[in-house]
Write an enzyme that holds these catalytic residues in place. Structure first.
Site, mmCIF file in Angstrom:
data_model
loop_
_atom_site.group_PDB
_atom_site.id
_atom_site.type_symbol
_atom_site.label_atom_id
_atom_site.label_comp_id
_atom_site.label_asym_id
_atom_site.label_seq_id
_atom_site.Cartn_x
_atom_site.Cartn_y
_atom_site.Cartn_z
ATOM 1 N N GLU A 180 0.834 -1.202 0.000
ATOM 2 C CA GLU A 180 0.000 0.000 0.000
ATOM 3 C C GLU A 180 0.867 1.250 0.000
ATOM 4 O O GLU A 180 0.625 2.205 -0.750
ATOM 5 C CB GLU A 180 -0.914 -0.013 1.220
ATOM 6 C CG GLU A 180 -1.898 1.133 1.276
ATOM 7 C CD GLU A 180 -2.830 1.056 2.468
ATOM 8 O OE1 GLU A 180 -3.482 2.082 2.768
ATOM 9 O OE2 GLU A 180 -2.912 -0.009 3.107
ATOM 10 N N GLY A 210 -7.360 4.779 8.560
ATOM 11 C CA GLY A 210 -8.108 4.488 9.765
ATOM 12 C C GLY A 210 -7.508 3.361 10.582
ATOM 13 O O GLY A 210 -7.505 3.408 11.814
ATOM 14 N N GLY A 211 -6.981 2.333 9.887
ATOM 15 C CA GLY A 211 -6.453 1.172 10.588
ATOM 16 C C GLY A 211 -4.952 1.034 10.561
ATOM 17 O O GLY A 211 -4.377 0.305 11.363
ATOM 18 N N SER A 212 -4.290 1.702 9.620
ATOM 19 C CA SER A 212 -2.833 1.578 9.510
ATOM 20 C C SER A 212 -2.231 2.888 9.025
ATOM 21 O O SER A 212 -2.941 3.769 8.539
ATOM 22 C CB SER A 212 -2.460 0.442 8.550
ATOM 23 O OG SER A 212 -2.916 0.726 7.233
ATOM 24 N N THR A 213 -0.916 3.011 9.158
ATOM 25 C CA THR A 213 -0.198 4.193 8.675
ATOM 26 C C THR A 213 1.068 3.733 7.970
ATOM 27 O O THR A 213 1.667 2.713 8.356
ATOM 28 C CB THR A 213 0.128 5.166 9.827
ATOM 29 O OG1 THR A 213 0.734 6.340 9.294
ATOM 30 C CG2 THR A 213 1.070 4.543 10.850
ATOM 31 N N GLN A 214 1.464 4.438 6.913
ATOM 32 C CA GLN A 214 2.630 4.062 6.117
ATOM 33 C C GLN A 214 3.604 5.223 5.951
ATOM 34 O O GLN A 214 3.189 6.384 5.903
ATOM 35 C CB GLN A 214 2.212 3.589 4.709
ATOM 36 C CG GLN A 214 1.460 2.284 4.647
ATOM 37 C CD GLN A 214 -0.007 2.444 4.951
ATOM 38 O OE1 GLN A 214 -0.613 3.467 4.614
ATOM 39 N NE2 GLN A 214 -0.603 1.469 5.605
#
Length: 436
Positions: A180, A210-214
């Site tokens: 992603e 909302g559920g993850s960060t990159q």
């Protein structure tokens, strides 16, 4: 003698017509041919149409996020020995996300069919069978129990198979968090020109979902590659160039999942058997409701008199403790930031909702102190704004950014949405070529 000759000619014409009808039915009934488009070489023009018709290819990407499902229909113009150009994008979003149908997968059918109708209206009929149709699910499905996620994807896969577009076994899947980040990096650098040559300067990418960060960027120092965790370094080939990136996704550290953790809840279940959460990050004596993961929580602030910002920051720091790796060299890279980084900057009035702009880490820090201290930003201020801003400011510093670090914020570049969808479509088409 004329009558036998005419009869013979008539019989010959009938035989020829019957043969042509047989051939037409045979090819119409045959399975779709595998997608094959030589990289960056325009296919032959369609017979009977203008020459430019054959220079376009389409790709359809479904972005199944935690809060909604979005369709992107991309039209690419292909030129020989050049990277493709994006000629047009059709976009539509629906709510809720696929994960909302975890207990009844069939209920997602109507929404998927609605978006497939958009694809039919956007892609010329003669290109349907050669246009790849792909769905990639992100953190919303990653956080579901495996069987529930599988049932949802199986339902979508069946609908895709029944569609007239090119759908393969790998067309529907949950996207790995690192993929992603890489796909979003491809998108932003394609739109800013960073992929147009091996030596073109590139920008980094920060995404807070909302559920993850990159976090993803291209290191300039070999030491960064050598000293970073092995699973944080990825290489891939795109447009005849190899790119080596630092990229990592933190599942569970997206804003909504982090909000739940900071409030004291646990993903997938109520806290200690109760749906009531008390947090120092909420205004003293505040009482309200918040829905997350199909659970409706009653949330309360702590008693008045306690320092809200300091207490909230301490709670956030505990949630992030030893969960984030500082990215060497990131401080020296130009970054674009997306999603909730953008949304909260709009809430603060730091940027315009449509135009975007830039922001410093210290802007988030100062705003967190101001909001947590009780200074209203807007009449419709979210009760979670103190928590969200504190979390964002601490997260960015944990990732290795100083308070003076600037980020560019943009929802679109050249009227194209700056999501991972465009990069993932490029990546998928390239993978089709490599498996030919």
């Amino acid at each position: 003698m004329k009558k036998p000759k005419l009869a013979g000619a008539f019989i010959l014409a009938c035989c020829l017509l019957a043969y042509l009808m047989f051939v037409k039915r045979h090819y119409a009934a045959a399975p779709h041919a595998a997608f094959r488009l030589p990289p960056h070489v325009p296919p032959a023009s369609q017979p009977g149409g203008p020459a430019t018709r054959g220079r376009f290819q389409y790709g359809i990407m479904f972005d199944a996020g935690s809060t909604g499902t979005r369709i992107h229909v991309f039209q690419f113009q292909l030129e020989q020995n050049e990277a493709p150009k994006l000629a047009h994008e059709t976009f539509k979003a629906i709510k809720p996300g696929l994960s909302a149908y975890a207990d009844d997968p069939d209920k997602c059918t109507a929404g998927i069919l609605e978006l497939l109708a958009v694809a039919r209206d956007s892609v010329p009929l003669h290109l349907w069978s050669s246009t790849p149709l792909v769905l990639r699910a992100t953190a919303g499905l990653r956080l579901l129990p495996g069987q529930k996620a599988t049932q949802l994807l199986d339902r979508v896969r069946a609908l895709f198979t029944e569609s007239p577009f090119l759908s393969r076994n790998d067309s529907v899947s949950i996207m790995d968090g690192t993929d992603e980040g890489i796909s979003a990096w491809i998108t932003i650098n394609f739109l800013t020109g960073g992929l147009h040559g091996a030596d073109s300067p590139t920008v980094g990418m920060l995404d807070l979902g909302g559920g993850s960060t990159q976090i993803t960027f291209r290191p300039q120092d070999e030491k960064t590659i050598q000293t970073s965790p092995v699973d944080h370094i990825s290489s891939f080939r795109m447009f005849n160039n190899t790119h080596t990136l630092y990229s990592h996704s933190y599942l569970g550290l997206g804003l909504m999942s982090a909000r739940l953790a900071v409030l004291g809840g646990t993903e997938g279940q109520t806290a200690g058997g109760s749906s009531e959460l008390v947090s120092p990050c909420l205004a003293p004596l505040y009482v309200g409701q918040w829905e997350h993961g199909d659970v409706v929580y009653t949330v309360r602030g702590q008693k008045a008199g306690e320092p809200v910002y300091e207490s909230c920051r301490t709670k956030v720091e505990k949630v992030l403790y030893k969960k984030v790796t500082r990215a060497a060299e990131a401080e020296n890279v130009d970054f674009y930031a997306f999603s909730y980084y953008y949304d909260r900057a709009v809430d603060l009035g730091a940027i315009e909702g449509e135009k975007g702009g830039s922001i410093k880490v210290s802007d988030y820090i100062d705003a967190a102190k101001r909001v947590c201290g009780g200074v209203s930003v807007s009449p419709a201020q979210s009760p979670f704004l103190c928590l969200d801003l504190t979390y964002i400011s601490v997260l960015l510093q944990e990732l290795g950014f100083s308070p003076d670090k600037h980020f560019k914020l943009a929802r679109t570049i050249n009227e194209v949405e700056t999501s991972w969808a465009l990069g993932a479509t490029f990546h998928y088409i390239e993978s089709l070529h490599s498996h030919m």
